[in-house]
Design an enzyme around this catalytic site. Structure first.
Site, PDB file in Angstrom:
ATOM      1  N   CYS A 188      -4.214 -18.514  13.889  1.00  0.00           N
ATOM      2  CA  CYS A 188      -4.290 -17.657  15.064  1.00  0.00           C
ATOM      3  C   CYS A 188      -4.540 -18.522  16.287  1.00  0.00           C
ATOM      4  O   CYS A 188      -5.200 -19.554  16.205  1.00  0.00           O
ATOM      5  CB  CYS A 188      -5.429 -16.649  14.925  1.00  0.00           C
ATOM      6  N   CYS A 201     -10.440 -13.835  17.144  1.00  0.00           N
ATOM      7  CA  CYS A 201     -11.088 -12.642  17.705  1.00  0.00           C
ATOM      8  C   CYS A 201     -12.374 -12.405  16.931  1.00  0.00           C
ATOM      9  O   CYS A 201     -12.382 -12.400  15.701  1.00  0.00           O
ATOM     10  CB  CYS A 201     -10.170 -11.433  17.556  1.00  0.00           C
ATOM     11  N   ARG A 232     -10.030  -9.308   9.242  1.00  0.00           N
ATOM     12  CA  ARG A 232      -9.928 -10.288   8.147  1.00  0.00           C
ATOM     13  C   ARG A 232     -10.897 -11.432   8.393  1.00  0.00           C
ATOM     14  O   ARG A 232     -10.568 -12.606   8.183  1.00  0.00           O
ATOM     15  CB  ARG A 232      -8.492 -10.791   8.017  1.00  0.00           C
ATOM     16  N   ASP A 261     -13.173  -1.548  11.648  1.00  0.00           N
ATOM     17  CA  ASP A 261     -13.320  -1.567  10.190  1.00  0.00           C
ATOM     18  C   ASP A 261     -14.736  -1.956   9.753  1.00  0.00           C
ATOM     19  O   ASP A 261     -15.527  -2.467  10.540  1.00  0.00           O
ATOM     20  CB  ASP A 261     -12.319  -2.558   9.579  1.00  0.00           C
ATOM     21  N   CYS A 316     -12.341  -9.646  14.168  1.00  0.00           N
ATOM     22  CA  CYS A 316     -11.219  -9.682  13.224  1.00  0.00           C
ATOM     23  C   CYS A 316     -11.544  -8.903  11.955  1.00  0.00           C
ATOM     24  O   CYS A 316     -12.579  -9.108  11.336  1.00  0.00           O
ATOM     25  CB  CYS A 316     -10.872 -11.127  12.866  1.00  0.00           C
ATOM     26  N   LYS A 336      -4.191   4.444   6.573  1.00  0.00           N
ATOM     27  CA  LYS A 336      -4.609   4.953   7.875  1.00  0.00           C
ATOM     28  C   LYS A 336      -4.609   6.475   7.918  1.00  0.00           C
ATOM     29  O   LYS A 336      -3.667   7.111   7.460  1.00  0.00           O
ATOM     30  CB  LYS A 336      -3.665   4.403   8.947  1.00  0.00           C
ATOM     31  N   ARG A 394       0.831  -1.210   0.000  1.00  0.00           N
ATOM     32  CA  ARG A 394       0.000   0.000   0.000  1.00  0.00           C
ATOM     33  C   ARG A 394       0.858   1.249   0.000  1.00  0.00           C
ATOM     34  O   ARG A 394       0.672   2.141  -0.795  1.00  0.00           O
ATOM     35  CB  ARG A 394      -0.892  -0.041   1.243  1.00  0.00           C
ATOM     36  N   TYR A 395       1.795   1.305   0.927  1.00  0.00           N
ATOM     37  CA  TYR A 395       2.675   2.475   1.035  1.00  0.00           C
ATOM     38  C   TYR A 395       3.973   2.141   0.307  1.00  0.00           C
ATOM     39  O   TYR A 395       4.440   1.002   0.359  1.00  0.00           O
ATOM     40  CB  TYR A 395       2.992   2.752   2.503  1.00  0.00           C
ATOM     41  N   ASP A 435      -8.626   3.265   9.314  1.00  0.00           N
ATOM     42  CA  ASP A 435      -8.031   2.675   8.113  1.00  0.00           C
ATOM     43  C   ASP A 435      -9.107   2.833   7.036  1.00  0.00           C
ATOM     44  O   ASP A 435     -10.167   2.218   7.117  1.00  0.00           O
ATOM     45  CB  ASP A 435      -7.673   1.204   8.361  1.00  0.00           C
ATOM     46  N   ARG A 484       6.812   0.468   2.647  1.00  0.00           N
ATOM     47  CA  ARG A 484       6.599  -0.639   3.583  1.00  0.00           C
ATOM     48  C   ARG A 484       5.513  -1.581   3.068  1.00  0.00           C
ATOM     49  O   ARG A 484       4.565  -1.134   2.438  1.00  0.00           O
ATOM     50  CB  ARG A 484       6.262  -0.126   4.987  1.00  0.00           C
TER      51      ARG A 484
HETATM   52  C1  LIG Z   1      -1.030  -0.535   8.709  1.00  0.00           C
HETATM   53  C2  LIG Z   1      -0.364  -0.933   7.478  1.00  0.00           C
HETATM   54  C3  LIG Z   1       1.001  -0.686   7.285  1.00  0.00           C
HETATM   55  C4  LIG Z   1       1.846  -0.006   8.331  1.00  0.00           C
HETATM   56  O1  LIG Z   1       1.395   1.289   8.574  1.00  0.00           O
HETATM   57  P1  LIG Z   1       2.084   2.181   9.688  1.00  0.00           P
HETATM   58  O2  LIG Z   1       1.214   3.393   9.763  1.00  0.00           O
HETATM   59  O3  LIG Z   1       3.461   2.459   9.226  1.00  0.00           O
HETATM   60  O4  LIG Z   1       2.081   1.392  10.956  1.00  0.00           O
HETATM   61  C5  LIG Z   1       1.563  -1.062   6.104  1.00  0.00           C
HETATM   62  N1  LIG Z   1       0.847  -1.651   5.130  1.00  0.00           N
HETATM   63  C6  LIG Z   1      -0.477  -1.894   5.273  1.00  0.00           C
HETATM   64  C7  LIG Z   1      -1.216  -2.531   4.156  1.00  0.00           C
HETATM   65  C8  LIG Z   1      -1.113  -1.556   6.458  1.00  0.00           C
HETATM   66  O5  LIG Z   1      -2.421  -1.822   6.595  1.00  0.00           O
END
Ligand SMILES: *Cc1c(COP(=O)(O)O)cnc(C)c1O
Length: 435
Positions: free
Chosen positions: A135, A139, A144, A303, A142, A347, A122-123, A340, A126
């Protein structure tokens, strides 16, 4: 020396008359004896739910199965079971079956933003790596939930290798979020291998692991696991406590082991109706967390996944909780409240408003006590016009690859060196009309 509660003694004896508490702290024993049906749950707790509830329970588990460790079951308050936060997180409710108009199977578009199985990208810097689909506890809330009850299995090395290869070929990724399922349901050997592979990738600077085992299966944090984790620093861990009642002597011991291994610990909670949607509960939780060297990281708005509608609170509840934390307690005990965003936008943080007004040289602020204060801005501030030429800049920050950075979103509008003056949605009617 562990002191077991009466309930733990009773549950252990009912699971296995001979072994009693001998195996209680063996995490594999806890998993083998996870409670997956109502009769066993009732027998172990020494309770019987009303017939109506039993029927509702059976209907719900057909769609969304149950699994609870004996340890987590032992935290249930049987005297006030209907209101017990542990019970509500672990036991199926018929309300999981009521779908609302806004509910979605995959609200965060995790499957759409998945270039290879197991990776959500997504980002730019990361990735989320779903390294396990098991698991210790299911939960009820969840995110998911669509996947809960899929066959519990540890992904093969081949499957995991595909994710690792993808990360290896993505040079902008510097942070890998290992999640699941719960990565700590992998064996020590498999984790050692996985973390070693990630560590061998030059552009991966940090790995973080998201796990709920300190909450639902604290005995998973063995010295063997600690030895593995210590080999692969920097490893960060985010755990998932939602209620102060989950912080027990066993979970404290697990957290201490992790902290002693030099692992920075964070906590992600979900705001849950009837469980922790109260400023006093959250304040007590964050205080207990910091006493155990855990930094509250996020508190999530629940969510829009299917089956969670009864857990959702209005966003205002989250803001109210943040209002009760900011300024009232230590800054490092305050998590960031985030939504999110549905559709995969990632987020977004939310905080109460502290900026009351603004003039050309003054800001008016209010604090947590309701004091209205001013801050006077500098009379002369010589802004440095930034053309991304770090070599020339008086701030002496040498960034060799600065040119490769690009601004995104509002950051782009603020950047001196970018000439963009507005961001316009695709297919904006007015722009389309211009032809
Ligand atoms: C939450 C999340 C992250 C990490 O986000 P941070 O704000 O850096 O903790 C990375 N990828 C996805 C898909 C996420 O949902």
């Amino acid at each position: 020396m562990t002191v077991y509660t009466m309930k733990q003694q009773a549950i252990a004896a009912r699971i296995d008359e001979d072994s009693n508490l001998l195996h209680w702290k063996d995490w594999r024993w806890q998993l083998r004896n996870a409670i997956r049906d109502l009769d066993t749950a009732e027998r172990l707790l020494g309770i019987r739910l009303p017939d109506e509830d039993r029927k509702a329970f059976r209907n719900t588990v057909k769609r969304f199965p149950m699994s609870v460790t004996p340890y987590y079951l032992s935290l249930i308050d049987t005297r006030d079971i209907g209101n017990c936060p542990v019970f509500r997180q672990a036991f199926p409710s018929i309300r999981e079956l009521s779908l609302e108009r806004r509910d979605m199977r995959d609200p965060l578009a995790e499957d759409l933003d998945s270039p290879v199985p197991g990776i959500t990208y997504r980002y730019p810097d990361r990735v989320l790596f779903h390294a396990s689909n098991m698991c210790a506890m299911y939960c009820r809330f969840c995110t998911r939930k669509r996947k809960v009850g899929d066959k519990d299995e540890i992904p093969s090395k081949e499957q995991l290798s595909k994710g690792i290869d993808y990360i290896r070929k993505s040079p902008t990724v510097r942070d890998v979020v290992v999640s699941g399922g719960d990565p700590f349901l992998l064996s020590d050997e498999r984790l050692d291998w996985l973390l070693g592979e990630l560590q061998s990738i030059p552009h991966v600077e940090v790995v973080r692991i998201g796990t709920r085992t300190p909450v639902v299966l604290p005995y998973r944090i063995t010295s063997g696991l600690i030895d593995v984790l210590k080999q692969h620093h920097p490893v960060w861990i985010n755990t998932h406590f939602n209620h102060p009642r989950e912080i027990t002597s066993s979970s404290k011991a697990a957290l201490a082991k992790l902290a002693d291994a030099g692992i920075p610990l964070g906590n992600q909670s979900v705001l849950l109706a009837g469980i922790n949607d109260c400023p006093r509960i959250v304040r007590s939780l964050v205080h207990k967390l910091v006493m155990n060297r855990v930094r509250p990281y996020y508190i999530y708005q629940c969510d829009l996944s299917e089956g969670l509608s009864h857990f959702r609170t209005p966003v205002g509840k989250g803001i109210e909780i943040m209002e009760s934390l900011i300024g009232h307690t230590s800054g490092f005990a305050v998590p960031t409240y985030v939504i999110d965003t549905p559709g995969g936008g990632g987020k977004v943080p939310l905080i109460p408003n502290y900026l009351v007004s603004w003039s050309t040289n003054k800001v008016v602020l209010r604090n947590y006590e309701g004091v209205i204060a001013t801050y006077e801005e500098p009379e002369s501030y010589e802004a440095i016009f930034c053309e991304r030429d770090c070599k020339e800049c008086q701030l002496h920050l040498k960034l060799e690859d600065a040119e490769e950075d690009k601004a995104v979103g509002i950051e782009k509008l603020l950047a001196d060196w970018d000439t963009t003056i507005s961001l316009t949605p695709e297919n904006n009617e007015r722009i389309v009309r211009r032809g």
